[in-house]
Design an enzyme around this catalytic site. Structure first.
Site, PDB file in Angstrom:
ATOM      1  N   ASN A  28     -13.279   5.319   3.572  1.00 46.89           N
ATOM      2  CA  ASN A  28     -14.029   4.563   2.568  1.00 46.89           C
ATOM      3  C   ASN A  28     -15.299   3.927   3.122  1.00 46.89           C
ATOM      4  OD1 ASN A  28     -11.814   5.078   0.873  1.00 46.89           O
ATOM      5  ND2 ASN A  28     -10.793   3.216   1.536  1.00 46.89           N
ATOM      6  N   SER A  61      -7.364   6.441  -0.146  1.00 50.25           N
ATOM      7  CA  SER A  61      -5.913   6.314  -0.037  1.00 50.25           C
ATOM      8  C   SER A  61      -5.227   6.698  -1.331  1.00 50.25           C
ATOM      9  CB  SER A  61      -5.535   4.867   0.301  1.00 50.25           C
ATOM     10  OG  SER A  61      -5.636   4.606   1.656  1.00 50.25           O
ATOM     11  N   HIS A 118       0.814  -1.208   0.000  1.00 48.46           N
ATOM     12  CA  HIS A 118       0.000   0.000   0.000  1.00 48.46           C
ATOM     13  C   HIS A 118       0.851   1.263   0.000  1.00 48.46           C
ATOM     14  CE1 HIS A 118      -2.789   3.001   1.854  1.00 48.46           C
ATOM     15  NE2 HIS A 118      -3.705   2.344   1.176  1.00 48.46           N
TER      16      HIS A 118
END
Length: 885
Positions: free
Chosen positions: A488, A561, A392
Site C-alpha cells: 500500500n 490485504s 486483520h
C-alpha cells in the site's frame, strides 16, 4: 530575520555565462532531451531532473523566503489532483548548529492558503514532518466562502490527517495549513483521489528489524556442524536453523551496543561485516513485517454493501463453480483468527479445519501478546494490547471463506476449509524469521503431504530474501499456491513476499476497477482484485471482524490485504472444480487472459497497474470447468478506462456467455454523460455478439479529474429482460509543464564516507523549467577561488533535492530528492579531465523508494538526516559539508 542567504552559484568564466543564457532561453519552447544545444560550453557533467506527475511546491517555503522575505498574502491556486510539499512556522529563528557547518535560520510563515475545486466527498490529506528545531502540531482546515467546513489537527501520535468536502455538490474551497506550535514544520499535502500520491512513503526506507539478529545463508555444501563452527569464528551466534543452510543468528553481546550506543546502527554495521565473512552467501536483517492494510476505518458495513463481489463478477463464478471451494484448504497466514470461549468467529467457524495441526502459531515471544508468549498450537488472535484492534486475519479469512448462514455475508469460496496460521503479533507485526518458519511448515514434511492447497499472505513490506524464495519454491513444487498483497505504498518498487517467483502478486482497485490510490504497481504485479478506496468513492471491503473486544460483526477495511483474499477465494473455487490445478496451471490461464478482465481491446494484455487485469470469477471458474453452463450477456472489457495520455477509444464487446447461449436483442442503451460518446451502436437484430465503439470527449473533462459512469445496456431474450452495467472511467491528465518541486540543489559528494559522513565536493542550484530541471557542473580550472559548481576529476555520487525548511540539508522527509541513477540505489560517476558527461537523467519526488530485489545488498537508512549543502560564502571557499550516508 533570515541571516543565511544562498544565492545562485557564482559565475566566473564567459563559458558559464553562455550556459546560463542557453538554459534560460528554453523557457518558452520545448525542452531538449540532451545537452547538444550547449554548443562548445566547457562542461564536466550535465543533465536533467524530471519531476513526478502532479508535483507542486508551496510558493513561500523557507528556501523561497530567503530570496523574497515577504510571505505570500494571497491563496495559491492548485489543480484538483496534486501532491505538494510546504513549510509553515509561527516564528523566525536559528536552527541548532552542526559542528563545522555554518548556521542556518528559518523565517516566520504562520499559515498557507490554497484554493482548489473539490468534488463531493473528496478529501485533502496532510502528512507532517519535523525539522531540526523539533516538531509541532499543524492544523488543516477546509473553508467555503470563509466558513470552516472541516478541520483536523496533528499531534504526537497522529502525523497524517484529512479534511473532506462533506457536501453533496462540487465546489470551490480554500485549504489552510496553520502552525500550532513554536517550531518550523514541513508537510506534504495531497488530494485523496490522487492515485500517484496517496499513501506513499515520504521518508527513506527504515524497515523495522530485530536488533542484534540476522538471517544468514551459508554457502552450499556446508553442513550444520561446520556452519556453527564457522559462525562462532565470524562473530555470530547460531540461534536456529530456519531451513537447510539458512540460520537465524545473534550478535555477541559486546557488539550489540556499539561505541555510539545506537543498537540499530551497530546491528547494520555487524550485518555488513557478516557479508564479507568466508562461507556466508548472504546476510540480511531479521526484518519485522506488518499487515498490508491501509488506515482502518471503524465504520460497520453490512452484507448489502459488499460491492466488491459484483466487481469481481462473483455471481457468475458461483453459478459456474457449484462446489463453492469444497475440499480445498486455504491457509491464512496473518494475525490469527478471533475466537470466543467456545468457537471461532460465528461466520467462519463452520469452515475452520476441524483438527488443527500442531504448531499453528509462529509468532516469536518478542512480538507475541497472547497468554502463551512464543510459538504454540493456538492461532487465536488476541487483539492488540495498545490501541484499536481490527482483527486483520479474521477480516481476511472472512473474504476467503465466510459461511453462507444468513448471519452476515458469505466469502468467495464459502464452502472451502480455513487453516489459520498466526505469523503476526502485537500491532500486526512480526519477523521474517517467523514467516520463513511458517512457509517451511505449510509445505509439510519433506516426504509428506502439504498442509494447505492455497496460502494467502496479506502481509509484506519485506525486501528480497533468498531463503524465503527458496521456501516458497519448494512448497510450490509440492502443489501449494501462494497469493500475496502487493502493498500500500503507491510505488512500483517490489515488495515481498508478493514479488517472489511462484507467488501471485495482487494489486487493489477501487469501486470502478481503477488502481486504488494506495496500491503498489509495477511489472511484477500479476493481477488485481477489489481492495476499496474510501478517499474516492467511500467504498470499503466489508468482512468479518470484531469490535469492543468481543462483539462479532462485519466492518469495512481497505488495502491490498483485502484484495489478495478475493484471489485466494477464486482460486479455491477453481480447485474445488479441478483439484489437480497447481501454480503452473493457473499461471497459464492468467497469461492466456482466461482469469481476468484486461483493460485493453484485445486480451490478453498487461499493465503495471493491474497486471493481466482485474480478476473475473466467472472467467476463472469457466477456465476450471470443461463445459460451463450459462446464458448471461457479458462485457469485454468489463471496465473501460479512457484517458488523454492512454487509450482515448475502446471497442466494447457484448457477448452471450455459455454453450447453450440464447440469442438476445439490445433494446436500449441509456444516454451516457457528455464526456463519453457511443460512436457505433449494436444492431437491433437478435445475436450472441455485439460491438460498441466508445470514445472520450476531452473538451467535456476538467484536467486532472477522473470521471466515471455506468454505461447501461438493456436487453431481452426468450427467457426475459435484463440490464447490464459497464463501468467507464475517463480522465484528462494534468499538463506536465506545471510540475515544480521547488528550487533544487544538485550535489556531487564523495562516495566514501569520512567518520560516518559523506563530503560534498561541488554544488549548483536550479529551478524548474517546463516541468524539469537542467543542471551543469564545470571542470575545475585551477584558478582561485574555486566556485561551488566547479568539480575536479574523481569519483562522485550525484544527488539533488529541495531545502524547503532552509536548514542546510536536502533529501530528508517532506522534501524532494533525486539520486543517480535511482533514488535509494546510488551509483558512482567518474569525472575525468577533457571527457564531459552529458545527458544524465534522474527523477525527483517527495516519495522515497523501498528496499527491493533490484538492490539485494542495500540496507535500511534509519535516522537518515539528509545531505548537507556547501556554504555559498565567497570568503569561505573550499568549505566542505558533511552528510550522513
Amino acid at each position: 530575520m533570515v541571516t543565511m542567504l544562498r544565492p545562485l552559484s557564482f559565475v566566473k568564466s564567459a563559458s558559464s555565462v553562455a550556459i546560463l543564457a542557453t538554459i534560460a532561453g528554453c523557457g518558452g519552447g520545448s525542452s531538449s532531451d540532451s545537452d547538444s544545444d550547449l554548443g562548445t560550453v566547457n562542461v564536466a557533467l550535465s543533465g536533467f531532473i524530471d519531476i513526478e506527475s502532479g508535483t507542486r511546491v508551496d510558493s513561500d517555503n523557507a528556501d523561497a523566503l530567503i530570496l523574497n522575505p515577504t510571505p505570500r498574502s494571497t491563496a495559491q491556486d492548485l489543480p484538483p489532483e496534486y501532491v505538494l510539499a510546504g513549510y509553515v512556522s509561527e516564528f523566525s529563528g536559528d536552527y541548532p548548529v552542526i559542528s563545522g557547518f555554518p548556521s542556518f535560520s528559518y523565517a516566520a510563515d504562520p499559515d498557507d492558503d490554497y484554493t482548489m475545486t473539490l468534488r463531493a466527498d473528496q478529501s485533502v490529506e496532510l502528512q507532517v514532518f519535523g525539522t531540526r528545531e523539533g516538531a509541532s502540531a499543524l492544523r488543516l482546515s477546509l473553508l467555503e466562502g470563509g466558513v470552516v467546513r472541516d478541520t483536523a489537527v496533528t499531534n504526537s501520535t497522529t502525523n497524517q490527517i484529512r479534511v473532506t468536502n462533506n457536501t453533496s455538490a462540487d465546489g470551490a474551497f480554500t485549504v489552510r495549513v496553520e502552525s500550532e506550535g513554536p517550531t518550523p514544520m514541513l508537510y506534504v499535502l495531497s488530494t485523496a483521489v490522487n492515485a500517484a500520491a496517496r499513501a506513499r512513503s515520504f521518508e527513506w526506507p527504515a524497515y523495522e528489524f530485530v536488533e542484534g539478529e540476522a538471517i544468514v545463508a551459508m554457502d552450499a555444501g556446508i553442513g550444520a556442524q561446520s556452519a556453527q563452527t564457522m559462525m562462532a569464528q565470524a562473530t555470530m551466534l547460531a540461534d536456529q536453523e530456519l531451513a537447510p543452510g539458512v540460520w537465524k543468528v545473534k550478535a555477541p553481546m559486546q557488539l550489540q551496543q556499539g561505541s555510539s550506543g545506537n543498537t540499530k546502527a551497530a546491528t547494520l554495521d555487524w550485518i555488513q561485516a557478516l557479508k564479507q565473512q568466508p562461507g556466508v552467501a548472504s546476510a540480511t536483517p531479521n526484518y519485522q513485517m506488518r499487515t498490508m492494510m491501509d488506515t482502518p476505518i471503524n465504520e460497520p458495513l453490512y452484507g448489502a454493501q459488499q460491492w466488491h463481489y459484483g466487481l469481481l463478477n462473483g455471481p457468475t463464478g458461483w453459478q459456474l463453480a457449484q462446489n463453492f471451494g469444497s475440499g480445498v484448504t486455504v491457509a491464512v497466514m496473518d494475525t490469527g483468527l478471533y475466537r470466543s470461549a467456545s468457537r471461532w468467529h460465528q461466520d467462519v467457524d463452520a469452515n475452520v479445519i476441524s483438527a488443527l495441526p500442531p504448531g499453528t502459531d509462529f509468532v516469536s515471544e518478542q512480538f507475541d501478546n497472547d497468554s502463551q508468549p512464543g510459538r504454540d498450537d493456538n492461532p487465536a488472535d488476541p487483539g492488540n494490547s495498545v490501541g484499536g484492534s481490527v482483527y486483520h486475519g479474521t477480516h481476511v479469512a472472512g473474504t476467503v471463506a465466510a459461511a453462507v448462514n444468513r448471519q452476515g455475508g458469505g466469502g468467495v469460496a464459502f464452502e472451502s476449509t480455513l487453516l489459520p496460521v498466526r505469523v503476526l503479533g502485537e500491532g500486526g507485526s512480526g519477523s521474517s524469521a517467523d514467516l520463513l518458519a511458517a512457509l517451511q511448515w505449510v509445505a509439510g514434511p519433506t516426504t509428506g503431504q502439504r498442509r494447505a492447497d492455497i496460502v494467502n499472505l496479506s502481509l509484506g513490506g519485506l525486501p528480497f530474501i533468498q531463503s524465503m524464495q527458496n521456501a516458497i519454491s519448494a512448497a510450490a513444487d509440492k502443489g501449494v499456491i501462494f497469493v500475496a498483497a502487493a502493498g500500500n505504498s503507491s510505488t512500483s518498487t517490489r515488495s515481498y513476499p508478493a514479488a517472489f517467483d511462484n507467488v501471485f502478486s495482487v494489486s487493489a482497485v477501487d469501486g470502478v476497477g481503477e488502481l486504488a490510490s494506495y496500491s503498489n504497481f509495477g511489472s511484477w504485479i500479476d493481477l488485481a482484485a477489489p481492495g476499496g478506496d474510501a478517499s474516492r468513492d467511500g467504498k470499503l471491503v466489508s468482512s468479518t471482524s470484531v469490535i469492543n473486544g468481543t462483539e462479532e460483526t462485519y466492518i469495512g477495511l481497505q488495502g491490498t490485504s483485502m484484495a489478495a483474499p478475493h484471489v485466494s477465494g477464486v482460486f479455491a473455487l477453481m480447485k474445488g472444480e479441478n483439484g489437480l490445478l497447481d501454480y503452473q496451471d493457473i499461471n497459464r490461464f492468467l497469461l492466456a487472459g482466461d482469469l481476468t478482465t484486461a483493460d485493453c481491446s484485445n486480451p490478453p494484455c498487461r499493465t503495471d497497474a493491474l497486471g493481466y487485469g482485474l480478476l473475473d470469477a466467472g472467467k476463472a471458474a469457466s477456465a476450471a470447468l470443461s463445459s460451463p453452463p450459462t446464458n448471461l450477456l457479458t462485457a469485454t472489457p468489463t471496465i473501460v478506462s479512457l484517458s488523454s495520455e492512454g487509450t482515448r477509444s475502446s471497442n466494447l464487446v457484448l457477448e452471450v456467455y455459455g454453450d447453450d447461449a440464447e440469442d438476445v436483442t439490445i433494446d436500449r442503451i441509456v444516454q451516457p454523460p457528455a464526456w463519453l460518446s457511443i460512436d457505433s451502436a449494436p444492431g437491433s437484430q437478435p445475436a450472441k455478439r455485439f460491438n460498441l465503439e466508445l470514445s472520450l470527449n476531452l473538451d467535456a473533462l476538467e484536467p486532472g479529474i477522473s470521471e466515471r459512469t455506468n454505461l447501461e445496456v438493456q436487453y431481452s431474450s426468450v427467457s426475459g429482460g435484463r440490464t447490464l452495467q459497464i463501468p467507464v472511467v475517463g480522465q484528462q491528465v494534468t499538463d506536465q509543464q506545471a510540475r515544480d518541486a521547488g528550487r533544487h540543489f544538485v550535489l556531487l559528494v564523495s562516495p566514501e564516507p569520512e567518520g560516518g559522513f559523506f563530503t560534498t565536493e561541488a554544488q549548483t542550484n536550479v529551478v524548474a523549467e517546463n516541468g524539469q530541471y537542467r543542471f551543469v557542473f564545470e571542470p575545475d580550472d585551477g584558478v582561485p577561488p574555486k566556485e561551488l559548481n566547479e568539480v575536479s576529476p574523481g569519483n562522485y555520487i550525484l544527488v539533488a533535492g529541495s531545502d524547503l525548511d532552509n536548514d542546510g540539508l536536502i533529501c530528508h522527509g517532506g522534501e524532494a530528492c533525486a539520486e543517480y541513477p535511482v533514488a535509494g540505489l546510488r551509483q558512482e560517476i567518474t569525472i575525468s579531465a577533457g571527457n564531459p558527461i552529458e545527458g544524465i537523467r534522474m527523477t525527483t519526488s517527495y516519495s522515497r523508494p523501498s528496499i527491493s530485489a533490484a538492490s539485494p545488498e542495500q540496507l535500511p537508512r534509519p535516522d537518515f538526516q539528509g545531505y548537507q549543502l556547501l556554504s555559498p560564502n565567497p570568503d569561505a571557499t573550499n568549505v566542505k559539508a558533511l552528510s550522513q550516508p
